[in-house]
Write a protein that holds these residues in place. Structure first.
Motif, PDB file in Angstrom:
ATOM      1  N   ASP A  73      26.353  51.974 -29.554  1.00 33.07           N
ATOM      2  CA  ASP A  73      25.967  51.034 -30.612  1.00 33.07           C
ATOM      3  C   ASP A  73      24.651  51.492 -31.227  1.00 33.07           C
ATOM      4  O   ASP A  73      23.580  51.319 -30.638  1.00 33.07           O
ATOM      5  CB  ASP A  73      25.845  49.629 -30.015  1.00 33.07           C
ATOM      6  CG  ASP A  73      24.968  48.692 -30.835  1.00 33.07           C
ATOM      7  OD1 ASP A  73      24.911  48.862 -32.070  1.00 33.07           O
ATOM      8  OD2 ASP A  73      24.348  47.797 -30.228  1.00 33.07           O
ATOM      9  N   ILE A 107      24.428  37.974 -39.396  1.00 34.32           N
ATOM     10  CA  ILE A 107      25.005  39.305 -39.540  1.00 34.32           C
ATOM     11  C   ILE A 107      26.034  39.301 -40.667  1.00 34.32           C
ATOM     12  O   ILE A 107      26.925  38.447 -40.715  1.00 34.32           O
ATOM     13  CB  ILE A 107      25.659  39.759 -38.236  1.00 34.32           C
ATOM     14  CG1 ILE A 107      24.631  39.713 -37.090  1.00 34.32           C
ATOM     15  CG2 ILE A 107      26.219  41.172 -38.379  1.00 34.32           C
ATOM     16  CD1 ILE A 107      23.398  40.535 -37.326  1.00 34.32           C
ATOM     17  N   LYS A 124      29.398  42.753 -39.213  1.00 31.45           N
ATOM     18  CA  LYS A 124      30.048  41.708 -38.423  1.00 31.45           C
ATOM     19  C   LYS A 124      31.394  42.190 -37.894  1.00 31.45           C
ATOM     20  O   LYS A 124      31.698  42.039 -36.699  1.00 31.45           O
ATOM     21  CB  LYS A 124      30.218  40.451 -39.278  1.00 31.45           C
ATOM     22  CG  LYS A 124      30.723  39.250 -38.495  1.00 31.45           C
ATOM     23  CD  LYS A 124      30.709  37.997 -39.364  1.00 31.45           C
ATOM     24  CE  LYS A 124      31.164  36.781 -38.555  1.00 31.45           C
ATOM     25  NZ  LYS A 124      31.132  35.534 -39.354  1.00 31.45           N
ATOM     26  N   ILE A 182      30.872  45.090 -35.283  1.00 34.64           N
ATOM     27  CA  ILE A 182      30.441  44.610 -33.963  1.00 34.64           C
ATOM     28  C   ILE A 182      31.626  44.010 -33.210  1.00 34.64           C
ATOM     29  O   ILE A 182      31.816  44.248 -32.008  1.00 34.64           O
ATOM     30  CB  ILE A 182      29.306  43.582 -34.114  1.00 34.64           C
ATOM     31  CG1 ILE A 182      28.032  44.281 -34.615  1.00 34.64           C
ATOM     32  CG2 ILE A 182      29.031  42.881 -32.783  1.00 34.64           C
ATOM     33  CD1 ILE A 182      26.917  43.326 -35.004  1.00 34.64           C
ATOM     34  N   SER A 208      24.008  50.268 -25.925  1.00 30.51           N
ATOM     35  CA  SER A 208      23.270  49.868 -27.128  1.00 30.51           C
ATOM     36  C   SER A 208      21.932  50.573 -27.156  1.00 30.51           C
ATOM     37  O   SER A 208      21.234  50.665 -26.135  1.00 30.51           O
ATOM     38  CB  SER A 208      23.033  48.351 -27.153  1.00 30.51           C
ATOM     39  OG  SER A 208      24.187  47.660 -27.569  1.00 30.51           O
ATOM     40  N   SER A 221      23.103  45.345 -31.191  1.00 30.95           N
ATOM     41  CA  SER A 221      23.241  44.944 -32.585  1.00 30.95           C
ATOM     42  C   SER A 221      23.673  43.482 -32.668  1.00 30.95           C
ATOM     43  O   SER A 221      24.573  43.043 -31.948  1.00 30.95           O
ATOM     44  CB  SER A 221      24.272  45.828 -33.294  1.00 30.95           C
ATOM     45  OG  SER A 221      23.794  47.139 -33.427  1.00 30.95           O
ATOM     46  N   GLY A 222      23.018  42.741 -33.565  1.00 27.23           N
ATOM     47  CA  GLY A 222      23.334  41.332 -33.740  1.00 27.23           C
ATOM     48  C   GLY A 222      22.503  40.410 -32.885  1.00 27.23           C
ATOM     49  O   GLY A 222      22.652  39.187 -32.948  1.00 27.23           O
ATOM     50  N   LEU A 223      21.590  40.969 -32.094  1.00 36.20           N
ATOM     51  CA  LEU A 223      20.704  40.173 -31.238  1.00 36.20           C
ATOM     52  C   LEU A 223      19.307  40.184 -31.834  1.00 36.20           C
ATOM     53  O   LEU A 223      18.789  41.237 -32.194  1.00 36.20           O
ATOM     54  CB  LEU A 223      20.670  40.768 -29.829  1.00 36.20           C
ATOM     55  CG  LEU A 223      20.194  39.848 -28.703  1.00 36.20           C
ATOM     56  CD1 LEU A 223      21.291  38.858 -28.343  1.00 36.20           C
ATOM     57  CD2 LEU A 223      19.825  40.679 -27.474  1.00 36.20           C
ATOM     58  N   ASP A 224      18.694  39.000 -31.972  1.00 35.12           N
ATOM     59  CA  ASP A 224      17.318  38.950 -32.464  1.00 35.12           C
ATOM     60  C   ASP A 224      16.410  39.598 -31.429  1.00 35.12           C
ATOM     61  O   ASP A 224      16.362  39.158 -30.268  1.00 35.12           O
ATOM     62  CB  ASP A 224      16.892  37.499 -32.704  1.00 35.12           C
ATOM     63  CG  ASP A 224      15.532  37.399 -33.376  1.00 35.12           C
ATOM     64  OD1 ASP A 224      14.529  37.816 -32.752  1.00 35.12           O
ATOM     65  OD2 ASP A 224      15.459  36.903 -34.514  1.00 35.12           O
ATOM     66  N   ASP A 247      21.626  35.216 -30.421  1.00 37.45           N
ATOM     67  CA  ASP A 247      22.784  35.831 -31.068  1.00 37.45           C
ATOM     68  C   ASP A 247      22.807  35.385 -32.525  1.00 37.45           C
ATOM     69  O   ASP A 247      22.785  34.195 -32.820  1.00 37.45           O
ATOM     70  CB  ASP A 247      24.067  35.391 -30.357  1.00 37.45           C
ATOM     71  CG  ASP A 247      25.304  36.127 -30.860  1.00 37.45           C
ATOM     72  OD1 ASP A 247      25.514  36.139 -32.088  1.00 37.45           O
ATOM     73  OD2 ASP A 247      26.048  36.660 -30.031  1.00 37.45           O
ATOM     74  N   GLU A 286      27.192  37.409 -34.415  1.00 39.40           N
ATOM     75  CA  GLU A 286      28.108  38.376 -33.774  1.00 39.40           C
ATOM     76  C   GLU A 286      27.223  39.461 -33.183  1.00 39.40           C
ATOM     77  O   GLU A 286      26.440  40.091 -33.902  1.00 39.40           O
ATOM     78  CB  GLU A 286      29.071  38.971 -34.788  1.00 39.40           C
ATOM     79  CG  GLU A 286      30.261  39.690 -34.184  1.00 39.40           C
ATOM     80  CD  GLU A 286      31.318  38.738 -33.638  1.00 39.40           C
ATOM     81  OE1 GLU A 286      31.721  38.938 -32.468  1.00 39.40           O
ATOM     82  OE2 GLU A 286      31.709  37.818 -34.370  1.00 39.40           O
ATOM     83  N   SER A 287      27.316  39.678 -31.874  1.00 36.25           N
ATOM     84  CA  SER A 287      26.440  40.671 -31.262  1.00 36.25           C
ATOM     85  C   SER A 287      27.185  41.509 -30.238  1.00 36.25           C
ATOM     86  O   SER A 287      28.175  41.071 -29.635  1.00 36.25           O
ATOM     87  CB  SER A 287      25.240  40.000 -30.585  1.00 36.25           C
ATOM     88  OG  SER A 287      25.661  39.178 -29.517  1.00 36.25           O
TER      89      SER A 287
END
Length: 500
Positions: free
Chosen positions: A121, A132, A137, A140, A152, A157-160, A166, A169-170
């Motif tokens: 990722d 996202i 989106k 992921i 990753s 990806s998709g995580l703050d 979340d 979409e992560s």
């Protein structure tokens, strides 16, 4: 643990100190390949890398190149046009690899078998904001459905990266390879995380650099209203001194304060008014600052976001009597305070508060704390940290090496030059620091940013005029520093300063 903004500042500072972001990307991508090789047999394995258009995508491209060299069959899926300058460089390297890496766009993968031994990722990194969007989106979602050991890069990806939230979409990885330090948001997850050093030099965090300015100073919105840049109240001046408070005030304006009020004894205020029509002068009763002025200033303290106290104040009996009362008054009103010059001398030995910055030179440091700064810079750092805890405030000890501490952390600044021994350069520093505080930046950060901006402004003046600069020359160069911190930093007069 590190936040996104601090990590970004480190990357910019690293490049300013000579370690390029391209080199950091190379180190990051190689470290990802190393960690994958620890988990799976790379030779003859199938590795599929989903690549976004930012710096994380570049890390993925580098990892793919190294895994290919180690015998893996690498397939890269691009999620749009590569935009990061270093990622573009690494994409070209991939394009030149005719036989070992296959490359396709995300729109072309429907119906293809993207299951692999390893899935990487490299889509969205620490710059992600908000929900996202497509195509990420869908990418992921597909990534999570595929079979393979999932890795990753930096953060899923998709995580703050700061909160661990979340964003709609992560990625759910088996392993996260993050860089330099643990990202704050990863502490709120159960993922396996490995932290890899990528060559960011210690100086990038120890010294104030252009990255600190670039991540903390936000551009103004088109609909900004008067006052958004901060309101600064400068209290100082006396029957003898009018220049010091004027320099502080003008520096505040040039740093971006929208409104600057200068409160001085009546005749002094009239002189200050003649220096610039941009300053709002408050004419105080008496020849020097006195106890009657404390109540007179209450309404102006209420208007201000920060108060500067001390430049040109003098040490008259009236000023000495009134100063502790005024400082206590400001602190009770909950206003941040930058205490300088004569105000600092009068308040010697006082315990203040966490939203106060004091800016002593070595002589004033001795007066305030009763001890001289250590001759050893390493010992001086510890000393300043101890004294910051002692006075419960931020201490900015000026010198050829500025040392700034809030008692817990410290920063250094060595961007000055010999021309800054000119009188008034401390007053310009005070005004710069005050404006950053007025704009909502915490006092410690404001102090080390102010030290850097003041030094770089002096350096720009020094590069034109040599050692013949004045404090007024520094004031005029402040906008150039703020407009392009990196270019200003390149002109610094570099010297090794730390001694054992």
């Amino acid at each position: 643990m590190i936040t996104t903004s601090k990590m970004r500042a480190l990357e910019i500072n690293s490049e300013a100190f000579g370690v390029s972001t391209l080199q950091l990307m190379e180190n990051a991508g190689r470290s990802v390949a190393d960690e994958i090789e620890r988990e799976v047999e790379v030779k003859n394995s199938k590795v599929v890398i989903f690549v976004g258009h930012g710096g994380k995508g570049g890390d993925g491209l580098v990892a793919g190149r190294h895994l290919s060299e180690r015998g893996a069959k690498v397939e890269i899926v691009l999620l749009g046009e590569i935009k990061h300058k270093d990622s573009v460089t690494n994409l070209q390297s991939i394009l030149d690899m005719d036989f070992s890496v296959s490359l396709r766009n995300f729109e072309e993968v429907e119906g293809l078998d993207l299951n692999g031994d390893v899935l990487v990722d490299a889509m969205l990194g620490t710059g992600v904001r908000g929900k996202i969007r497509e195509p990420f989106k869908s990418a992921i979602k597909l990534f999570n459905q595929l079979r393979g050991f999932k890795v990753s890069i930096d953060v899923p990806s998709g995580l703050d990266p700061d909160t661990g939230k979340d964003l709609g979409e992560s990625v759910k990885p088996d392993l996260v390879v993050t860089f330099h330090d643990m990202k704050q948001g990863l502490l709120r997850t159960d993922f396996k995380v490995v932290v890899k050093r990528i060559g960011i030099p210690p100086e990038a965090s120890l010294y104030a650099g252009p990255g600190d300015l670039m991540v903390n100073l936000k551009p103004r919105e088109m609909k900004s209203k008067k006052g958004i840049g901060g309101r600064v109240l400068v209290v100082g001046g006396s029957e003898t001194f009018s220049g010091a408070p004027t320099l502080s005030a003008l520096s505040s304006l040039r740093t971006g304060a929208d409104l600057v009020y200068v409160a001085s004894p009546e005749r002094t205020a009239e002189i200050i008014s003649s220096y610039s029509p941009d300053l709002i002068t408050i004419k105080l009763e008496g020849r020097n600052f006195n106890e009657k002025n404390v109540e007179q200033l209450t309404q102006w303290v209420e208007k201000a976001n920060v108060v500067v106290f001390g430049p040109g104040l003098g040490l008259s009996e009236d000023a000495v009597r009134a100063t502790p009362t005024f400082v206590e008054h400001v602190l009770k009103m909950g206003k941040p305070l930058v205490l300088d010059a004569d105000g600092l001398k009068i308040m010697k030995g006082s315990k203040l508060s966490r939203n106060v910055v004091i800016t002593p030179h070595p002589g004033e440091f001795k007066i305030y704390f009763g001890t001289e700064p250590s001759a050893s810079e390493r010992e001086r750092i510890e000393q300043v940290m101890d004294k910051a805890r002692e006075c419960n405030c931020v201490v900015l000890l000026k010198g050829y090496l500025d040392v700034i501490s809030d008692g817990t952390s410290f920063k250094l600044n060595k961007a000055g030059n010999p021309g800054m021994t000119a009188g008034g350069t401390g007053d310009t520093l005070t005004g710069i620091v005050a404006t950053f505080v007025a704009q909502g930046i915490d006092p410690f950060t404001s102090a080390y940013m102010g030290a850097l901006v003041n030094s770089l402004a002096g350096t720009l003046a020094y590069s034109e005029l040599g050692p013949h600069i004045t404090a007024s020359d520094i004031v005029q160069k402040i906008p150039a520093v703020l407009s392009n911190p990196i270019e200003a930093f390149k002109k610094r007069v570099y010297k090794r300063v730390i001694t054992s």
